[in-house]
Design a protein around this motif. Structure first.
Motif, mmCIF file in Angstrom:
data_model
loop_
_atom_site.group_PDB
_atom_site.id
_atom_site.type_symbol
_atom_site.label_atom_id
_atom_site.label_comp_id
_atom_site.label_asym_id
_atom_site.label_seq_id
_atom_site.Cartn_x
_atom_site.Cartn_y
_atom_site.Cartn_z
ATOM 1 N N LYS A 102 0.283 -1.147 0.113
ATOM 2 C CA LYS A 102 0.106 -0.028 0.167
ATOM 3 C C LYS A 102 0.900 0.890 -0.085
ATOM 4 O O LYS A 102 0.647 2.586 -0.465
ATOM 5 C CB LYS A 102 -0.483 0.028 1.170
ATOM 6 N N TYR A 103 2.011 0.751 1.046
ATOM 7 C CA TYR A 103 2.599 2.221 0.653
ATOM 8 C C TYR A 103 3.347 2.167 -0.684
ATOM 9 O O TYR A 103 3.094 3.954 -0.763
ATOM 10 C CB TYR A 103 3.673 1.705 1.460
ATOM 11 N N LEU A 104 3.935 1.788 -1.449
ATOM 12 C CA LEU A 104 4.100 1.626 -2.807
ATOM 13 C C LEU A 104 3.634 2.265 -3.367
ATOM 14 O O LEU A 104 3.870 2.896 -4.358
ATOM 15 C CB LEU A 104 5.461 0.291 -3.198
ATOM 16 N N ALA A 105 2.325 2.098 -3.118
ATOM 17 C CA ALA A 105 1.647 1.941 -4.548
ATOM 18 C C ALA A 105 0.552 3.880 -4.059
ATOM 19 O O ALA A 105 0.179 3.835 -5.092
ATOM 20 C CB ALA A 105 0.074 1.269 -4.164
ATOM 21 N N GLY A 106 0.876 4.033 -2.999
ATOM 22 C CA GLY A 106 1.112 5.294 -3.013
ATOM 23 C C GLY A 106 -0.631 5.609 -2.418
ATOM 24 O O GLY A 106 -1.153 6.687 -2.254
ATOM 25 N N GLY A 107 -1.092 4.695 -1.573
ATOM 26 C CA GLY A 107 -2.529 4.819 -1.217
ATOM 27 C C GLY A 107 -2.616 4.874 0.419
ATOM 28 O O GLY A 107 -3.442 4.490 1.317
ATOM 29 N N LEU A 108 -1.208 4.670 1.339
ATOM 30 C CA LEU A 108 -1.493 4.958 2.388
ATOM 31 C C LEU A 108 -0.022 5.358 2.852
ATOM 32 O O LEU A 108 0.892 5.848 2.381
ATOM 33 C CB LEU A 108 -0.633 3.301 2.954
ATOM 34 N N LEU A 109 -0.562 6.339 3.933
ATOM 35 C CA LEU A 109 0.588 7.492 4.733
ATOM 36 C C LEU A 109 0.666 6.071 5.696
ATOM 37 O O LEU A 109 0.853 6.028 7.037
ATOM 38 C CB LEU A 109 -0.086 8.314 5.104
ATOM 39 N N PRO A 110 2.723 6.321 5.845
ATOM 40 C CA PRO A 110 3.816 6.183 6.147
ATOM 41 C C PRO A 110 3.893 7.076 8.149
ATOM 42 O O PRO A 110 4.225 6.956 9.030
ATOM 43 C CB PRO A 110 4.682 5.725 6.369
ATOM 44 N N PRO A 147 -9.640 14.153 8.290
ATOM 45 C CA PRO A 147 -9.848 13.147 9.520
ATOM 46 C C PRO A 147 -10.855 12.271 9.409
ATOM 47 O O PRO A 147 -10.948 11.142 9.979
ATOM 48 C CB PRO A 147 -10.928 14.687 10.521
ATOM 49 N N ALA A 148 -11.592 12.148 8.487
ATOM 50 C CA ALA A 148 -12.520 11.180 8.212
ATOM 51 C C ALA A 148 -10.887 9.568 7.737
ATOM 52 O O ALA A 148 -11.886 8.987 7.499
ATOM 53 C CB ALA A 148 -13.000 10.706 6.384
ATOM 54 N N HIS A 149 -10.388 10.023 6.810
ATOM 55 C CA HIS A 149 -9.083 9.685 6.163
ATOM 56 C C HIS A 149 -8.067 9.714 6.689
ATOM 57 O O HIS A 149 -7.309 10.359 5.674
ATOM 58 C CB HIS A 149 -9.758 9.337 4.726
ATOM 59 N N PRO A 150 -7.237 9.361 7.426
ATOM 60 C CA PRO A 150 -6.032 9.851 7.432
ATOM 61 C C PRO A 150 -4.358 9.346 7.348
ATOM 62 O O PRO A 150 -3.514 9.966 7.553
ATOM 63 C CB PRO A 150 -5.763 9.963 9.570
ATOM 64 N N ARG A 151 -5.288 8.219 7.074
ATOM 65 C CA ARG A 151 -3.454 7.477 6.403
ATOM 66 C C ARG A 151 -4.329 7.656 4.547
ATOM 67 O O ARG A 151 -3.294 7.488 4.283
ATOM 68 C CB ARG A 151 -3.679 6.296 6.559
ATOM 69 N N ASP A 152 -4.878 8.403 4.155
ATOM 70 C CA ASP A 152 -4.938 8.834 2.768
ATOM 71 C C ASP A 152 -3.952 10.346 2.158
ATOM 72 O O ASP A 152 -4.676 10.990 3.211
ATOM 73 C CB ASP A 152 -6.343 9.105 1.951
ATOM 74 N N PRO A 153 -3.453 9.648 1.795
ATOM 75 C CA PRO A 153 -2.349 10.612 0.788
ATOM 76 C C PRO A 153 -2.961 11.606 -0.157
ATOM 77 O O PRO A 153 -2.632 13.294 -0.190
ATOM 78 C CB PRO A 153 -1.543 10.430 -0.186
ATOM 79 N N ALA A 154 -4.298 11.382 -0.845
ATOM 80 C CA ALA A 154 -4.810 12.547 -0.730
ATOM 81 C C ALA A 154 -5.604 13.503 -0.160
ATOM 82 O O ALA A 154 -5.827 15.032 -0.898
ATOM 83 C CB ALA A 154 -6.204 12.030 -2.122
ATOM 84 N N THR A 177 4.782 8.682 -1.780
ATOM 85 C CA THR A 177 4.093 9.440 -2.475
ATOM 86 C C THR A 177 4.732 11.347 -2.297
ATOM 87 O O THR A 177 5.367 11.330 -1.910
ATOM 88 C CB THR A 177 2.310 9.586 -1.806
ATOM 89 N N GLN A 178 3.944 11.908 -2.928
ATOM 90 C CA GLN A 178 4.182 13.365 -2.942
ATOM 91 C C GLN A 178 2.638 14.447 -2.163
ATOM 92 O O GLN A 178 1.641 14.151 -2.043
ATOM 93 C CB GLN A 178 4.326 13.931 -4.209
ATOM 94 N N VAL A 179 3.593 15.184 -1.437
ATOM 95 C CA VAL A 179 2.838 15.915 -0.887
ATOM 96 C C VAL A 179 2.902 17.453 -1.076
ATOM 97 O O VAL A 179 4.119 17.809 -1.582
ATOM 98 C CB VAL A 179 2.689 15.759 0.597
#
Length: 587
Positions: free
Chosen positions: A145-153, A165-172, A276-278
Motif C-alpha cells: 500500500k505504501y508503494l502504491a501511494g495509497g497509504l501514509l506511513p 480526519p475521516a481518512h487520516p492515512r489517505d495521501p490525497a 508519495t508526494q505532498v
C-alpha cells in the motif's frame, strides 16, 4: 487446593469485544464441573498483550506468586493463551512445576504421556507459525500500500501539515497548515544564518511565544532537529528512514522502573523509499544545506570533547534535582561535576536552575575510589550482607532437624488416619463423624506439605546464594592482585563495572554498588543488563525504590535479593547498598 486462573488476549480490540470474558466463562464452568471454588483474587489477566513476549503484567505477577508456592494449579483455556512460542510454553510449564504448581488446559487436558506431550509440541509450533505468518502478511500488505501511494506511513501528521480526519492515512487528504508551514520555512532560513545553532533557534521560538507541536510553550532541541531532518518538507514522503532498536540502558538511574522502550536508528539516504508526494514547504537545496550544517556542528559538540579525563564520567547524579552531572574543566585547571539543572532552561527543560553547588572532580574521584578499594579488600562484608538478607546463615543440623520434624508430623498424621479408618470399619464411628475427623487430618497434612515445599524452596535459594558468594569472593581476589598499581584506564573500567550511580546531595555522597554474581557479568555494565531493568516483573514499591532510587538513604539487600531470586529470567548482577560496609559519606 489453591487454583489460579490465567487469561490473555493479544489486542485491545479483542479486549473490547469481550473475548477475554468468554475465556473466563469457560474457566468458571470448568471450575464448577470440578467442584472448585471460584475466587476473583486468583484471576491473572493480560488485556492487549502479545503472546510472543514473556513480559506481561498479569503473567509476571502469576510467576512471582507461583515461585513462592502460593498455588497448586494454574488453569488456562489453551496453550496459545499462555504463550505463542513453544519454547516459552515449555519454559513456563517447567517453571510452574518447579514451584509445585501444575498447569492444566481446559480444551485439551495434558498429562506426562508421550502422546500428550507430542500434541502440545505440535500445537505450540502451529501457534508460533500462525503468528509469524500473520505478522509477515500484514507487513507485506502495508508495504504494498505504501508503494502504491495509497497509504501514509504516519501515525501523526508532521508539524505544518494536516490530514483528512475521516481518512487520516489517505495521501490525497494532506494539506498545509499555513501558520505552522510559515514557522517551518522560517526555521530553515534562520538556522542557515551564520552563527546560528539549535539552541538559538529553539530560544527564538520560545521568545516568540509559538506553541510546540505538543501545544506547550517550551520547545525542545530534539523537536527542532526532528523537523530539520525530516525530508517531508521538500514534498516527498519516504519509508525506511529508520529502524527500531532495543534499548541497551535505562533512561535514568534515579527514576522508577518503567516499561522498556527502545529507540530508532536513522538509516542512510540510500535505504529510503519514496512513496508519495505532498505540498512542499522548502526546496531540496535548502534541506541539503541544513543537513550539512547539522553534521558539521555535531562534530564540535561538547560531548565529543575528550581532552579531560573524568573517573566518574556519566555516573554522577544530583540528589537535589535528580538530573545527571557532566564534567566541566576551566582554563585555570579546576574541574567540576556540574548538574544539568544548572544549564540553560532549553537544555534542562526547567524554569529554575538547580541550587546545588558544583562538585570538585578531584575530591569526589578520590573519595569514591577509596570506597571501592575498601569494598574490594573486605569481601567478607559482602557475604555477610547477602546472608543477612536471606535470613541468616543456615546450619546443616538445623536444616536436618526441620526436615525431620516435618517428616515425623506427616507420619503421625498418616497413622491417625489409618486408626480412624479402622475405627470406622469396626463400626465405632458414624460416617458423618468419620468424614469430619478425616477432613481435619487431611487439612493438617496439606499444611505440612506446604511447609515442606517452602522449606525446599528456601534451601534452593540458599544454595544459589552460596554460589553467588563464592563468585563474588573469587572476583574480589582476582581484582586485589593488581588494584594498587591500577592505571587510570583500569580504574575507570573497574568503576564502570562496580558502580551503578553516585548521588551527591549537598555534603553527602551515596554510592550505589553493583556486585557481579557470575563470571558472565564481569565484563558488562549494570545499566547494559536489560534483563535487570526492562524484563523485571511488576515490582512492589519497595523493590522499585531499591532499583530505581526513588529516595535517598540505605537500601537493604532484602528486596533486591528477593527480586533476583524470583525473576522470570535469571540476571547476572545484583545491586544493593552495603549497610555494614559504610554509611553515607560526607564530601
Amino acid at each position: 487446593m489453591k487454583i489460579a486462573v490465567y487469561v490473555r488476549v493479544s489486542t485491545q480490540r479483542q479486549a473490547q469485544t469481550q473475548t477475554i470474558e468468554q475465556q473466563l466463562d469457560s474457566l468458571r464452568k470448568y471450575h464448577e464441573a470440578q467442584g472448585w471454588s471460584w475466587q476473583k483474587e486468583h484471576i491473572f489477566r493480560d488485556d492487549g498483550y502479545s503472546g510472543a513476549k514473556l513480559r506481561r503484567p498479569g503473567l509476571d505477577r502469576l510467576r512471582e506468586q507461583v515461585s513462592r508456592s502460593m498455588f497448586d494449579r494454574v488453569v488456562i483455556t489453551a496453550p496459545d493463551r499462555l504463550a505463542r512460542n513453544y519454547v516459552h510454553q515449555m519454559l513456563l510449564i517447567e517453571e510452574f512445576e518447579h514451584g509445585g504448581c501444575q498447569v492444566e488446559f481446559v480444551d485439551r487436558p495434558m498429562s506426562h504421556d508421550p502422546h500428550d506431550q507430542l500434541l502440545l509440541q505440535i500445537r505450540g509450533a502451529v501457534s508460533e507459525y500462525e503468528r509469524s505468518l500473520i505478522a509477515e502478511r500484514m507487513r507485506r500488505g502495508r508495504r504494498q500500500k505504501y508503494l502504491a501511494g495509497g497509504l501514509l506511513p504516519w501515525t501523526h501528521a508532521p508539524y505544518g501539515y494536516r490530514v483528512d480526519p475521516a481518512h487520516p492515512r489517505d495521501p490525497a487528504g494532506v494539506r498545509l497548515e499555513p501558520a505552522e508551514a510559515a514557522v517551518v520555512a522560517e526555521l530553515f532560513t534562520i538556522y542557515l544564518q551564520e552563527g546560528r545553532s539549535l539552541k538559538s533557534v529553539t530560544q527564538h521560538l520560545i521568545d516568540l511565544g509559538i506553541s510546540s507541536p505538543g501545544g506547550k510553550t517550551r520547545w525542545n532541541q530534539a523537536t527542532i532537529r526532528g523537523i530539520f531532518t525530516n525530508p517531508v518538507y521538500t514534498g516527498t514522503v519516504y519509508i525506511g528512514r529508520s529502524r527500531p532498536t532495543e534499548a541497551r540502558g535505562r533512561h535514568s538511574a534515579l527514576v522508577p522502573i518503567g516499561r522498556g522502550r527502545g529507540g530508532h536508528t536513522q538509516t542512510t539516504q540510500e535505504e529510503w523509499t519514496a512513496v508519495t508526494q505532498v505540498p512542499a514547504i522548502i526546496s531540496q537545496e535548502q534541506f541539503d544545506l541544513v543537513q550539512a550544517k547539522l553534521a558539521r556542528n555535531q562534530q564540535f559538540a561538547r560531548r565529543n570533547n575528550t581532552a579531560y579525563p573524568y573517573l566518574l564520567r556519566a555516573l554522577v547524579s544530583c540528589g537535589t534535582c535528580r538530573l545527571g552531572c557532566v564534567g566541566r574543566s576551566s582554563r585555570g585547571g579546576y574541574a567540576y561535576y556540574v548538574c544539568h539543572g544548572k544549564s540553560h532552561g532549553i537544555i534542562s527543560r526547567r524554569d529554575e536552575k538547580c541550587p546545588a553547588r558544583s562538585i570538585p572532580v578531584e575530591q569526589l574521584d578520590e573519595l569514591v575510589w577509596q570506597d571501592v578499594y575498601e569494598m574490594l579488600t573486605h569481601s567478607d562484608t559482602i557475604a555477610t550482607a547477602l546472608y543477612r538478607a536471606q535470613g541468616g546463615l543456615w546450619l546443616p543440623q538445623e536444616l536436618q532437624a526441620r526436615r525431620e520434624n516435618l517428616r515425623k508430623a506427616r507420619v503421625s498424621l498418616e497413622q491417625q488416619m489409618e486408626r480412624l479408618t479402622d475405627a470406622y470399619l469396626a463400626n465405632v464411628l458414624q460416617l458423618e463423624e468419620y468424614k469430619r475427623r478425616r477432613l481435619e487430618l487431611e487439612q493438617r497434612l496439606s499444611v505440612i506439605a506446604e511447609q515442606k515445599r517452602q522449606l525446599e524452596a528456601n534451601v534452593g535459594q540458599h544454595d544459589q546464594l552460596a554460589g553467588m558468594v563464592q563468585s563474588i569472593e573469587a572476583f574480589c581476589q582476582r581484582v586485589q592482585q593488581g588494584i594498587n598499581e591500577a592505571t587510570f584506564e583500569q580504574k575507570r573500567q573497574l568503576i564502570e563495572l562496580l558502580i551503578d550511580r553516585v548521588v551527591v546531595t549537598g555534603d553527602e555522597v551515596e554510592i550505589r554498588y553493583v556486585i557481579p554474581t557470575s563470571s558472565k557479568s564481569v565484563t558488562i555494565r549494570f545499566c547494559h543488563l536489560r534483563l535487570d531493568y526492562f524484563n523485571a516483573p511488576m515490582l512492589s514499591n519497595k523493590c522499585q525504590e531499591a532499583f530505581g532510587g526513588r529516595h535517598r538513604g540505605r537500601q537493604t539487600c532484602d528486596s533486591i535479593l528477593n527480586l533476583l531470586l524470583h525473576l522470570p529470567q535469571r540476571v547476572d548482577s545484583l545491586s544493593f547498598e552495603l549497610e555494614d560496609l559504610r554509611e553515607t559519606r560526607p564530601l
